[in-house]
Design a protein around this motif. Sequence first.
Motif, PDB file in Angstrom:
ATOM      1  N   THR A  45       0.838  -1.205   0.000  1.00 30.35           N
ATOM      2  CA  THR A  45       0.000   0.000   0.000  1.00 30.35           C
ATOM      3  C   THR A  45       0.870   1.251   0.000  1.00 30.35           C
ATOM      4  O   THR A  45       0.611   2.203  -0.740  1.00 30.35           O
ATOM      5  N   ILE A  49       1.019   4.333  -2.738  1.00 28.52           N
ATOM      6  CA  ILE A  49       0.766   5.731  -2.370  1.00 28.52           C
ATOM      7  C   ILE A  49       1.940   6.601  -2.802  1.00 28.52           C
ATOM      8  O   ILE A  49       1.766   7.668  -3.382  1.00 28.52           O
ATOM      9  N   HIS A 123     -15.661  12.075   5.027  1.00 27.51           N
ATOM     10  CA  HIS A 123     -15.857  10.695   5.450  1.00 27.51           C
ATOM     11  C   HIS A 123     -17.146  10.551   6.235  1.00 27.51           C
ATOM     12  O   HIS A 123     -17.906   9.596   6.045  1.00 27.51           O
TER      13      HIS A 123
ATOM     14  N   GLY B  14      -9.458   3.436   5.205  1.00 29.48           N
ATOM     15  CA  GLY B  14      -9.394   4.465   4.177  1.00 29.48           C
ATOM     16  C   GLY B  14     -10.623   5.336   4.195  1.00 29.48           C
ATOM     17  O   GLY B  14     -11.652   5.002   4.765  1.00 29.48           O
ATOM     18  N   LEU B  15     -10.474   6.460   3.571  1.00 30.50           N
ATOM     19  CA  LEU B  15     -11.531   7.442   3.627  1.00 30.50           C
ATOM     20  C   LEU B  15     -12.656   7.098   2.677  1.00 30.50           C
ATOM     21  O   LEU B  15     -13.804   7.436   2.896  1.00 30.50           O
ATOM     22  N   HIS B  22      -5.665   4.583  -2.843  1.00 31.46           N
ATOM     23  CA  HIS B  22      -5.276   3.648  -1.800  1.00 31.46           C
ATOM     24  C   HIS B  22      -5.166   4.363  -0.477  1.00 31.46           C
ATOM     25  O   HIS B  22      -4.701   5.489  -0.411  1.00 31.46           O
ATOM     26  N   SER B  23      -5.574   3.707   0.583  1.00 32.15           N
ATOM     27  CA  SER B  23      -5.480   4.302   1.899  1.00 32.15           C
ATOM     28  C   SER B  23      -4.905   3.303   2.871  1.00 32.15           C
ATOM     29  O   SER B  23      -4.931   2.105   2.631  1.00 32.15           O
ATOM     30  N   SER B  52      -4.930   8.612   9.032  1.00 28.66           N
ATOM     31  CA  SER B  52      -4.707   8.087   7.689  1.00 28.66           C
ATOM     32  C   SER B  52      -4.460   9.231   6.711  1.00 28.66           C
ATOM     33  O   SER B  52      -3.522   9.209   5.917  1.00 28.66           O
ATOM     34  N   LYS B  53      -5.318  10.246   6.791  1.00 26.81           N
ATOM     35  CA  LYS B  53      -5.169  11.381   5.885  1.00 26.81           C
ATOM     36  C   LYS B  53      -3.896  12.161   6.192  1.00 26.81           C
ATOM     37  O   LYS B  53      -3.168  12.550   5.286  1.00 26.81           O
ATOM     38  N   GLU B  56      -0.968  10.420   4.752  1.00 27.99           N
ATOM     39  CA  GLU B  56      -0.867  10.597   3.310  1.00 27.99           C
ATOM     40  C   GLU B  56      -0.216  11.930   2.979  1.00 27.99           C
ATOM     41  O   GLU B  56       0.645  12.014   2.091  1.00 27.99           O
TER      42      GLU B  56
END
Lengths: 188, 116
Positions: A45, A49, A123, B14-15, B22-23, B52-53, B56
Amino acid sequence: MDHEPPPETPTICCRSNFVFIDRVAMEPMDIVGRTKEDASLPKATMTKIIKEMLPPDVRVARDAQDLIIECCVEFINLISSESNEVCNKEEKRTIAPEHVLKALQDLGFGEYVEEVYAAYEQHKLETVDTVKTGKWSNVAEMTEEQALAEQQRMFAEARARMNGGATVPKQPDPEPQGPQPPQPSLNT
Amino acid sequence: MRHPGAYSGLLAGGLSGKTGPHSLPLARIKKIMKNSSDEVKMISGEAPIVFSKACELFIEELTKRAWMVTLKAKRRTIHKEDVAFAVINTDIFDFLVNLVTENSSKSEEPQPVMKA
């Protein structure tokens, strides 16, 4: 200058991959003293990313990928500790998103806050949408009986899906399988 | 197979529950959070999502900064040293300096640190 190491430091000698500390061979990982099981982020993953952020012809060496992953884990550790502090100061028991956002701000990642918050809001909207009945948005107003009934209904639906509709679930009302088109009345 | 259902998207992490961007897996993030300190309290279900965000964005910043180093060196492959350089040159990544220099010293013979 005296080259003899001071007595308190152990003698370190490097032979192949093992490091000898006081003549005990130790794997390089042991020295760092990791006592807890180290959770890391999934490589596949992470690789995806990372690559998504770069033009297609740019490559990332494997050791660079590993380092980025380690940095990310360290980032989570840092923000977690800070979130914990923020949570403590507010005398709360559970680390909430607000604490995390404050932690990001405090540690110099204020630029992230806006985007992170937007993603969080998005979300929340998405999860309300994906629940079929949308009743969960009123969850606080549901009585326990209603919540139980709702749960039973969802279980029944799940069972029906699992069975593929082949066996009739335990329902008192034997309805015919599948919707039937309304039969036109015949007037002869 | 039929659509997994409303909640699998959340559990998969993931969102977006879709298999789009992908998260990172939320359970794994939660585990790391718990490992970070002995005193970590309970973590709300939504906190890993925020993490998670944030991760990223962090990865994006670190990767792009490393890439700029690579570009300057007129290469097309990002090496570990580029990442290290990016970390050292960014203030907010100070917490990573030990991590990247520790890594680079592993490949060399360790020098005993002697304070004059």
